[in-house]
Motif scaffolding. Structure first.
Motif, PDB file in Angstrom:
ATOM      1  N   ALA A   1      81.015  39.209 -52.857  1.00 48.48           N
ATOM      2  CA  ALA A   1      80.182  38.231 -52.131  1.00 48.48           C
ATOM      3  C   ALA A   1      79.689  38.841 -50.821  1.00 48.48           C
ATOM      4  O   ALA A   1      78.506  38.700 -50.460  1.00 48.48           O
ATOM      5  N   VAL A   2      80.570  39.523 -50.119  1.00 47.51           N
ATOM      6  CA  VAL A   2      80.158  40.133 -48.836  1.00 47.51           C
ATOM      7  C   VAL A   2      79.175  41.286 -49.094  1.00 47.51           C
ATOM      8  O   VAL A   2      78.168  41.424 -48.390  1.00 47.51           O
ATOM      9  N   GLN A   3      79.446  42.054 -50.124  1.00 50.05           N
ATOM     10  CA  GLN A   3      78.500  43.144 -50.475  1.00 50.05           C
ATOM     11  C   GLN A   3      77.120  42.561 -50.753  1.00 50.05           C
ATOM     12  O   GLN A   3      76.102  43.132 -50.340  1.00 50.05           O
ATOM     13  N   ALA A   4      77.082  41.440 -51.454  1.00 45.77           N
ATOM     14  CA  ALA A   4      75.788  40.827 -51.805  1.00 45.77           C
ATOM     15  C   ALA A   4      75.033  40.403 -50.552  1.00 45.77           C
ATOM     16  O   ALA A   4      73.813  40.604 -50.449  1.00 45.77           O
ATOM     17  N   LEU A   5      75.753  39.828 -49.588  1.00 46.69           N
ATOM     18  CA  LEU A   5      75.083  39.436 -48.333  1.00 46.69           C
ATOM     19  C   LEU A   5      74.524  40.678 -47.641  1.00 46.69           C
ATOM     20  O   LEU A   5      73.401  40.682 -47.126  1.00 46.69           O
ATOM     21  N   LYS A   6      75.321  41.741 -47.654  1.00 45.15           N
ATOM     22  CA  LYS A   6      74.929  42.980 -46.976  1.00 45.15           C
ATOM     23  C   LYS A   6      73.669  43.589 -47.577  1.00 45.15           C
ATOM     24  O   LYS A   6      72.785  44.087 -46.879  1.00 45.15           O
ATOM     25  N   THR A   7      73.591  43.548 -48.911  1.00 48.84           N
ATOM     26  CA  THR A   7      72.467  44.198 -49.589  1.00 48.84           C
ATOM     27  C   THR A   7      71.277  43.254 -49.792  1.00 48.84           C
ATOM     28  O   THR A   7      70.282  43.631 -50.398  1.00 48.84           O
ATOM     29  N   GLY A   8      71.432  42.021 -49.326  1.00 49.56           N
ATOM     30  CA  GLY A   8      70.320  41.071 -49.442  1.00 49.56           C
ATOM     31  C   GLY A   8      70.203  40.419 -50.808  1.00 49.56           C
ATOM     32  O   GLY A   8      69.207  39.756 -51.098  1.00 49.56           O
ATOM     33  N   GLU A   9      71.243  40.579 -51.636  1.00 49.77           N
ATOM     34  CA  GLU A   9      71.219  39.934 -52.971  1.00 49.77           C
ATOM     35  C   GLU A   9      71.747  38.506 -52.823  1.00 49.77           C
ATOM     36  O   GLU A   9      72.823  38.169 -53.305  1.00 49.77           O
ATOM     37  N   VAL A  10      70.940  37.702 -52.119  1.00 51.26           N
ATOM     38  CA  VAL A  10      71.411  36.359 -51.761  1.00 51.26           C
ATOM     39  C   VAL A  10      70.911  35.317 -52.760  1.00 51.26           C
ATOM     40  O   VAL A  10      70.137  35.638 -53.665  1.00 51.26           O
ATOM     41  N   ALA A  11      71.401  34.075 -52.553  1.00 56.56           N
ATOM     42  CA  ALA A  11      71.177  32.999 -53.522  1.00 56.56           C
ATOM     43  C   ALA A  11      71.692  33.451 -54.892  1.00 56.56           C
ATOM     44  O   ALA A  11      71.043  33.286 -55.922  1.00 56.56           O
TER      45      ALA A  11
END
Ligand SMILES: Nc1ncnc2c1ncn2[C@@H]1O[C@H](COP(=O)(O)OP(=O)(O)O)[C@@H](O)[C@H]1O
Ligand SMILES: O=P(O)(O)OC[C@H]1O[C@](O)(COP(=O)(O)O)[C@@H](O)[C@@H]1O
Ligand SMILES: [Mg+2]
Length: 328
Positions: A280-290
């Motif tokens: 989840a944190v990796q996704a926020l970091k890489t902009g893979e949000v929603a």
């Protein structure tokens, strides 16, 4: 995928029904974020706490020694107000005032709907982590807490079987999962139940009763019928009454209820939660949000949040049938 926005501060919350393993997910979110030099705020009591501005700074030590505990150290809530757009506007304002750049929501499909609205209406970068004992979210094969809830159900039914055997009794054991038959179906297979009632409102009494009669003929002296919670807790009492009134069959009821939501998470739940929190944190970091840290094909994958907003009502027909097949 959106362009990555700087993630200096992220927030994490648990929402909806608590589930064993949520603490492992919180710990993973906090420590992964700190490892990536982000600040982390913990939102207490889900969307209710967010609306009260109840956000607390979390450091590495704040999540020490929580991994093995049930419940959620952040607390949780069901917040009816959050269904109103003007209330979500307030929530977005609070997140902005607290300089929150991204939000991790650990919860079920209801919580994901709230997160989705925050993203759609206010462009808040969000990632969902599936956490509910019911294992009933579309788009993911697994939700944190399910394994522990089934394990608790199995532990309880094994004990009930002892006394059922001793007294030649029929037990109706109601397990948790409002409109969600997954816990009932898995508990049935793992306890060698004679029958699983997955939707109490539509109980197939003919099959149930003929199974009991057949079993008695071949010398079975105890019967465990697992009953899913159905629309309301206590459905097992309706089944008991129906059996007594229409078939003159006496039975005992045991309702496991919230017992199944607590307790130390199994290794499986801890492992999945740790992995999902990290992703989840990796996704926020890489902009893979929603997105949601979904479990598919045995690994964690990011899937669009939009695919995970509905409750999964599918009945696992194979496992349901397996209980029946093996209970001859
Ligand atoms: N359609 C929705 N829009 C906005 N927020 C929602 C929506 N559905 C649920 N929520 C929020 O998520 C909370 C948790 O949802 P709930 O269905 O109770 O649990 P879960 O997330 O475990 O499925 C609700 O109390 C509410 O605050
Ligand atoms: O604790 P409550 O509010 O009575 O809710 C009970 C329901 O919550 C659950 O434990 C989990 O549901 P959610 O994860 O969707 O919130 C169900 O199994 C149960 O029927
Ligand atoms: Mg739900």
């Amino acid at each position: 995928m959106s362009q990555p926005k700087p993630m200096n501060t992220i927030a994490v919350m648990t929402s909806g029904g608590d589930a064993p393993g949520m603490n492992s997910a919180i710990r993973a979110v906090v420590r992964t974020a700190i490892g990536a030099e982000m600040e982390v705020l913990g939102i207490r009591r889900g969307y209710s706490g967010l609306l009260e501005g109840d956000l607390i700074p979390m450091d590495a030590a704040s999540v020490g020694n929580i991994l093995q505990k049930g419940g959620t150290v952040l607390g949780t809530s069901r917040c009816a107000e959050f269904l109103k757009p003007e209330i979500r506007q307030e929530a977005a304002n609070i997140l902005r005032r607290k300089h929150v750049d991204g939000l991790v929501v650990i919860g079920g499909n209801g919580s994901f709907n709230g997160a989705y609205q925050l993203h759609q209406e206010h462009d808040i970068p969000v990632v969902g982590v599936p956490g509910t004992i019911d294992n009933d979210i579309q788009g993911t094969h697994y939700t944190i807490g399910f394994d522990t809830a089934v394990e608790t159900g199995v532990y309880a039914v094994d004990k009930i079987r002892d006394t059922a055997n001793a007294h030649d009794r029929i037990f109706l054991v109601e397990v948790m999962g409002r409109h969600s038959p997954a816990i009932a179906i898995h508990t049935g297979v793992c306890t060698g139940a004679e029958h699983v009632i997955h939707t109490p409102e539509n109980t197939d009494y003919d099959t149930l009763v003929s199974g009991i009669r057949r079993g008695r003929k071949r010398g079975k002296n105890s019967f465990i019928i697992i009953v899913a919670e159905g629309q309301v807790p206590g459905s097992a009492y309706q089944v008991q009454k129906h059996l007594a009134d229409n078939y003159q069959i006496a039975s005992h009821v045991a309702i496991l209820g919230h017992l199944q939501r607590g307790g130390s998470p199994t290794a499986h739940d801890r492992f999945i939660a740790a992995s999902m929190g990290f992703h989840a944190v990796q996704a926020l970091k890489t902009g893979e949000v929603a997105t949601v840290t979904a479990c598919r094909d045995g690994r964690i994958q990011l899937v669009p949040l939009q695919e995970c907003l509905e409750k999964n009502d599918a009945i696992d027909a194979f496992s349901l049938n397996l209980t029946q097949q093996l209970a001859i």
